[in-house]
Enzyme design. Structure first.
Site, PDB file in Angstrom:
ATOM      1  N   MET A 345     -54.556 101.961 111.574  1.00 36.93           N
ATOM      2  CA  MET A 345     -55.940 101.540 111.405  1.00 36.93           C
ATOM      3  C   MET A 345     -56.023 100.246 110.613  1.00 36.93           C
ATOM      4  O   MET A 345     -55.333 100.070 109.610  1.00 36.93           O
ATOM      5  CB  MET A 345     -56.746 102.628 110.689  1.00 36.93           C
ATOM      6  CG  MET A 345     -56.672 103.999 111.364  1.00 36.93           C
ATOM      7  SD  MET A 345     -57.640 105.270 110.517  1.00 36.93           S
ATOM      8  CE  MET A 345     -59.279 104.834 111.027  1.00 36.93           C
ATOM      9  N   ASP A 346     -56.866  99.352 111.097  1.00 40.35           N
ATOM     10  CA  ASP A 346     -57.184  98.153 110.332  1.00 40.35           C
ATOM     11  C   ASP A 346     -58.025  98.566 109.118  1.00 40.35           C
ATOM     12  O   ASP A 346     -58.647  99.639 109.120  1.00 40.35           O
ATOM     13  CB  ASP A 346     -57.954  97.188 111.226  1.00 40.35           C
ATOM     14  CG  ASP A 346     -58.405  95.944 110.483  1.00 40.35           C
ATOM     15  OD1 ASP A 346     -57.591  95.391 109.723  1.00 40.35           O
ATOM     16  OD2 ASP A 346     -59.565  95.542 110.648  1.00 40.35           O
ATOM     17  N   LYS A 347     -58.037  97.722 108.083  1.00 43.85           N
ATOM     18  CA  LYS A 347     -58.828  98.050 106.894  1.00 43.85           C
ATOM     19  C   LYS A 347     -60.235  97.496 106.999  1.00 43.85           C
ATOM     20  O   LYS A 347     -61.206  98.242 107.071  1.00 43.85           O
ATOM     21  CB  LYS A 347     -58.156  97.504 105.627  1.00 43.85           C
ATOM     22  CG  LYS A 347     -58.950  97.834 104.345  1.00 43.85           C
ATOM     23  CD  LYS A 347     -58.321  97.233 103.111  1.00 43.85           C
ATOM     24  CE  LYS A 347     -58.670  95.771 102.956  1.00 43.85           C
ATOM     25  NZ  LYS A 347     -60.114  95.557 102.585  1.00 43.85           N
ATOM     26  N   THR A 348     -60.360  96.184 107.038  1.00 41.06           N
ATOM     27  CA  THR A 348     -61.660  95.531 106.950  1.00 41.06           C
ATOM     28  C   THR A 348     -62.496  95.800 108.194  1.00 41.06           C
ATOM     29  O   THR A 348     -62.105  95.454 109.304  1.00 41.06           O
ATOM     30  CB  THR A 348     -61.495  94.014 106.755  1.00 41.06           C
ATOM     31  OG1 THR A 348     -60.663  93.786 105.624  1.00 41.06           O
ATOM     32  CG2 THR A 348     -62.844  93.350 106.557  1.00 41.06           C
TER      33      THR A 348
END
Length: 653
Positions: A345-348
């Site tokens: 998963m990407d954070k931002t």
């Protein structure tokens, strides 16, 4: 797989047909069969009258089957409809009119119920097309025009309790809008006007949800004026309908396998039936008995249930997902998502809200109110990306007060701002600003406070007025409220590991992960680094899904087994590039989608067991003459209907 009858019926007849016509025809077939069978017990009734009822049953029971079989033969294929029709004709040749009529009655009834049930599943998808109104009202003159005639930058009036006709920007009015049809959100979203200038207007997908609206969503109890940002054919709803319809035709791996099996299986069954017709040459029996046995085996071996086992489940699964605001582009991602064991998963914008907020306040001199008031006064005139977060955070914490005067505001790119407030010089910015523009070294107390603030994952902003360092404001892109619960549900679903892949520095990534209970974090990653991380995970484990915004994470998403776009409503790129699109920013849609996929796989497996198991039982039983054609028909068509009804359970997932 069974095809649409409207594609096979000659045009002059189409006006009398609808989704229930086959059920009516099957009912007439059944009535004629019952009358013919009942009259056969009366010795005084002439056989021609009984035969007339059986022929009537053949006519209505075989009507749709004949058209479908003819279309298949023209295409050079032998399909299930041909097999059933052939068996019914064979029964008639033998004089077993009742059994032939029973076969056509149950086959047409089963297919009528199947098509009716399948259309019920498809209706949940097609209902999307009915959401958008056909007309819109222009705000300038109250003229009502067709939505197809709306142009970009037209301003339209949306009355209370009506559908919004176009994607656009709210420029006047406050209301709440039910966006469930597009995003799956159960709670209406408050809308407010955009206050900036048109020259500052970002693209629609980058606008705050507070200001943007979508065609097909339902306005609340107040009037809105909306600036059209997309034409009707380019709206999010139009793209969603197009993509879902395309998804219906994309076959899953299991369906592709069953189609390949059916391609060779049907001719093989025809060959077996042909051989069985000559059993009388080996066995001491008349040709009639061999022919009857061959027809019974033909019925038993027909793969009706097998052909429907997967597409019925896929269509139901895609329809259920669409109702919940999850776009699944076909059978492959629907099945593949159920195999996922690792999520990257990407954070931002994915695990976090994508917008920094005031998260920490460290007072060094003076009071907290003084620190916030000075920061608010200066930053409200700044164009720095973090200024909005400072202003909003300060406004939330301070009571309304008269603005202090600001003079000589100067923006220092990438570092901060300088201004004069109450005849004192004010500096607000990062550490580099003070090290580059002030001759004195930063005090130890300030440096210690900076380390404490940044250790929590904050971006630090120092505020100095005159010779005093008032304090530090810590800004952070905070985790989504649902992130922690989503991770918990993913764990309960059996996801082995969730990994954060982000371009942010490791310290910030660790702080975010700690807040939501995520263990594996990889920071400071460039796009190619994310791709390498995905490939490494794939080398170690069976199946990985990557979830991001569909733009910045596109290379990593393309490298994963399943790509998932977060918050895709309004974003053309996200809708077009990802295998699966979560239309809203609600992370809880992710465990829902994975759970639905796993349920779909489970139902597909059940359907395959039912369909193949029934063939494995019926074929030897008809070969050994344990079952005659009548019971074989009942069991065969019962299994066909059973797999369709089993698949429809997905609609209530």
């Amino acid at each position: 797989m069974c095809q649409s009858h409207t594609n096979t019926i000659p045009a002059p007849w189409l006006f009398i047909f609808n989704e229930r016509t086959e059920l009516w025809f099957a009912s007439i077939c059944g009535l004629a069969l019952a009358l013919g069978f009942s009259l056969s017990f009366l010795a005084t009734i002439p056989f021609l009258l009984i035969l007339a009822f059986y022929l009537l049953a053949y006519l209505f029971g075989g009507f749709f089957t004949l058209f479908d079989a003819w279309e298949s033969l023209k295409a050079g294929k032998f399909d299930i409809d041909f097999l059933m029709l052939f068996a019914a004709v064979g029964a008639g040749i033998l004089g077993e009119w009742a059994e032939g009529a029973l076969l056509l009655f149950l086959f047409s009834l089963g297919h009528g119920l199947e098509h009716y049930a399948m259309e019920k599943a498809q209706k949940s998808i097609e209902d999307l097309a009915k959401l958008s109104p056909q007309t819109a009202i222009l705000a300038k003159n109250q003229q009502e025009i067709a939505v197809e005639k709306l142009q970009l930058w037209d301003q339209i009036l949306v009355k209370p309790n009506t559908m919004i006709p176009a994607d656009g920007l709210v420029v006047k009015g406050h209301s709440s809008v039910n966006q469930a049809a597009i995003t799956g959100e159960s709670i209406p979203v408050d809308k407010a006007p955009w206050r900036g200038t048109l020259s500052q207007l970002p693209s629609l997908d980058k606008l705050s949800p507070t200001h943007r609206v979508f065609a097909g969503t339902f306005n609340g109890k107040a009037t809105l004026e909306v600036l059209v940002q997309r034409k009707a054919q380019d709206s999010t709803l139009a793209k969603l309908i197009q993509l879902v319809r395309e998804a219906e035709n994309q076959k899953s791996p299991t369906q592709q396998l069953t189609d390949r099996i059916e391609k060779y299986y049907v001719p093989a069954i025809l060959g077996l039936v042909l051989l069985l017709n000559f059993a009388f040459l080996v066995l001491d029996e008349p040709f009639r008995d061999s022919f009857y046995r061959a027809m019974a085996v033909l019925v038993a071996a027909s793969p009706c249930a097998l052909a429907l086992s997967t597409p019925s489940a896929v269509l139901s699964g895609i329809g259920r997902a669409a109702r919940a605001g999850v776009l699944i582009k076909g059978g492959r991602p629907l099945e593949e998502l159920g195999n996922v064991s690792v999520l990257a998963m990407d954070k931002t914008g994915t695990l976090t809200e994508g917008k920094p907020k005031l998260n920490d306040i460290i007072v060094l001199e003076g009071t907290k109110e003084e620190l916030l008031q000075i920061a608010l006064t200066v930053e409200r005139f700044s164009d720095h990306p973090l200024a909005d977060a400072v202003v909003k955070g300060a406004q939330d914490l301070l009571p309304p007060a008269e603005n202090l005067g600001v003079e000589s505001l100067e923006s220092i790119t990438g570092r901060g701002v300088r201004a004069i407030v109450q005849q004192q010089e004010v500096w607000i910015g990062n550490r580099e600003l003070f090290e580059a523009h002030l001759s004195t070294a930063l005090p130890d107390s300030l440096l210690s406070a900076l380390r404490t603030c940044e250790a929590k994952g904050n971006t630090s902003i120092i505020v100095r007025q005159g010779e005093r360092y008032l304090g530090i404001l810590g800004l952070m892109d905070l985790p989504r409220p649902a992130a922690k619960e989503a991770l918990k549900q993913l764990s309960q679903l059996g996801i082995m590991e969730v990994i954060m892949l982000t371009g942010d520095n490791q310290q910030v990534a660790n702080a975010t992960a700690q807040k939501i209970g995520l263990d594996t974090v990889k920071g400071n990653l460039l796009p190619q680094d994310k791709v390498e991380a995905i490939q490494a995970i794939k080398a170690e484990r069976a199946c990985v899904a990557m979830i991001g915004d569909g733009v910045n994470d596109a290379p990593a998403m393309a490298s994963s087994n399943v790509s998932i776009a977060m918050g895709a409503a309004g974003s053309d790129v996200a809708l077009e590039t990802a295998d699966i699109a979560l239309m809203s920013d609600n992370l809880l849609k992710l465990p829902f989608a994975i759970g639905l996929s796993r349920m779909s796989k489970k139902i597909i497996r059940q359907n395959l067991i039912i369909s193949l198991g029934m063939i494995a039982i019926l074929v030897p039983m008809t070969l050994l003459e344990v079952l005659s054609m009548g019971p074989a028909v009942l069991l065969h068509e019962g299994s066909t209907l059973l797999v369709v009804l089993n698949a429809l359970r997905l609609l209530s997932y």
